[in-house]
Design a protein around this motif. Sequence first.
Motif, PDB file in Angstrom:
ATOM      1  N   ASP A  30      -5.297  -8.684   2.394  1.00 44.82           N
ATOM      2  CA  ASP A  30      -6.333  -7.812   1.832  1.00 44.82           C
ATOM      3  C   ASP A  30      -6.979  -6.948   2.908  1.00 44.82           C
ATOM      4  O   ASP A  30      -7.315  -5.779   2.660  1.00 44.82           O
ATOM      5  N   GLY A  31      -7.124  -7.519   4.101  1.00 52.67           N
ATOM      6  CA  GLY A  31      -7.769  -6.763   5.173  1.00 52.67           C
ATOM      7  C   GLY A  31      -6.993  -5.521   5.553  1.00 52.67           C
ATOM      8  O   GLY A  31      -7.574  -4.445   5.749  1.00 52.67           O
ATOM      9  N   LYS A  65      -4.864  -3.910   3.676  1.00 44.26           N
ATOM     10  CA  LYS A  65      -4.890  -2.951   2.556  1.00 44.26           C
ATOM     11  C   LYS A  65      -6.220  -2.200   2.516  1.00 44.26           C
ATOM     12  O   LYS A  65      -6.264  -0.995   2.236  1.00 44.26           O
ATOM     13  N   GLN A  66      -7.299  -2.887   2.822  1.00 46.80           N
ATOM     14  CA  GLN A  66      -8.604  -2.210   2.878  1.00 46.80           C
ATOM     15  C   GLN A  66      -8.654  -1.216   4.033  1.00 46.80           C
ATOM     16  O   GLN A  66      -9.188  -0.115   3.899  1.00 46.80           O
ATOM     17  N   ARG A  67      -8.065  -1.590   5.154  1.00 42.98           N
ATOM     18  CA  ARG A  67      -8.030  -0.690   6.308  1.00 42.98           C
ATOM     19  C   ARG A  67      -7.232   0.572   5.977  1.00 42.98           C
ATOM     20  O   ARG A  67      -7.618   1.686   6.327  1.00 42.98           O
ATOM     21  N   ALA A  76      -6.674   1.786   2.903  1.00 40.66           N
ATOM     22  CA  ALA A  76      -7.390   2.557   1.884  1.00 40.66           C
ATOM     23  C   ALA A  76      -8.532   3.359   2.483  1.00 40.66           C
ATOM     24  O   ALA A  76      -8.845   4.466   2.015  1.00 40.66           O
ATOM     25  N   SER A  77      -9.142   2.851   3.538  1.00 39.68           N
ATOM     26  CA  SER A  77     -10.257   3.550   4.171  1.00 39.68           C
ATOM     27  C   SER A  77      -9.799   4.635   5.140  1.00 39.68           C
ATOM     28  O   SER A  77     -10.624   5.381   5.682  1.00 39.68           O
ATOM     29  N   ALA A  80       0.819  -1.214   0.000  1.00 44.73           N
ATOM     30  CA  ALA A  80       0.000   0.000   0.000  1.00 44.73           C
ATOM     31  C   ALA A  80       0.855   1.266   0.000  1.00 44.73           C
ATOM     32  O   ALA A  80       0.324   2.371  -0.145  1.00 44.73           O
TER      33      ALA A  80
END
Length: 417
Positions: free
Chosen positions: A396-397, A399-401, A403-404, A367
């Motif tokens: 993935d978790g 990276k989502q955290r 990105a948010s 990221a």
Amino acid sequence: MTDLITLAEIVESGLCIGCGLCQSIAGEDAVEIVMTPEGRLRPLEKAPVDPASLALINKVCPGLVVTGPDPDELAEGHAFDEMWGPLRQTVLGHAGDPVIRFQAAAGGGLTGLASFLLESGRVERVLHVTADPDQPMRSRATISTTPEQVLRASGSRYGPTAPLVEFLSLLEDGKPFAFVGKPCDVDAIRALEMEDPRVASLCRYKLSLVCGGASELGKSQDLLAGLGVEEPEVTLFRYRGYGNPGKTRIEVRDGRAWEFSYQEMWEDEGTWRLQFRCKICPDPIGELTDIAVLDCWPGGGPTGEDAGFNAFITRTAAGDELFQAAVAAGAIVVDGPVSARMLDDYQPHQVRKKRALAWRLQGMREAGVLTPAFERLRLDTFAYGADDPRAAGNLDGIKQRIASGRTRENPVRREGD
């Protein structure tokens, strides 16, 4: 590391744990650890940090770097476990003093050891944490010089603490002391030990709990809000102790009191409000400590109250010698051996976290965010295999955290400002 990383970058990247060592290094005129509106202890820069101090902070901040035990220094004939690291002695036991065993957290292991250090004259002081007398829900660093002071400060403190805010002042005083705290605090002390020879000679024992993570103050504030209580009304906020695990007890000025079981407070990990640095902690099990002490509930959680037990892990020659002396003096009672796989059963969340961490760190690198350097802790070799769905889930978790924006923190400001 050629370009120095600023305190603001460490904090805003979500890597600060609020240990307070940066304040001790830079001086309170430049840096002050403050409680933020989000319920975290963070360094507020009041003046520019000089380059030499910032360079040292970059070398010792546990948000930036943690280096595990040197394999070449591990003693022959002692066990080394892929999950738990160096294991000299692993035993079940408790404090020999029944008052300590009952009043302190779990079996009173750390309190018993700290008291013995003072009683035996091995150190003159113990640096640890206690409830803030003016704000009992919060914690602060304290120095005990008597076993009675150690006992008064006993009991787990769930929430932000900054035990290292005066660490360099203790080195300047030149009196031998011991430290009792979280593994990340010990990691910072060990890193400083590589830069400052006074640490090894004066901070003679480093003891830690095995840590489930440091909650934001919001965890406790939510509990008060549900009771309709304002923090200034609180006269006692005891998180654990007076039994094992002991109940959370809150008392307020008008005489009302509430108690909550351990399960009510902590069974749902989703309510812990852990700081982000805890979610990527490489050493919650205290591999760099002399002795690590942990809760030992089969299956990972208590089913009720009991007399109080700890598991003890000695990791260094100093820890071994201290533990044997404490047992010989009756300060600690040993109930039997513990295997590494029993430790897995007592603390299954530690196994899951360690297996996930390499994937979380890879997600951070992919990221493009500031990623700490964690070395010699077997994170890659112990990680979930690439074909394990938990690997992708953690990759993935995170990276989502990111990105948010959930891993980012606001610039530091003082609570109430």
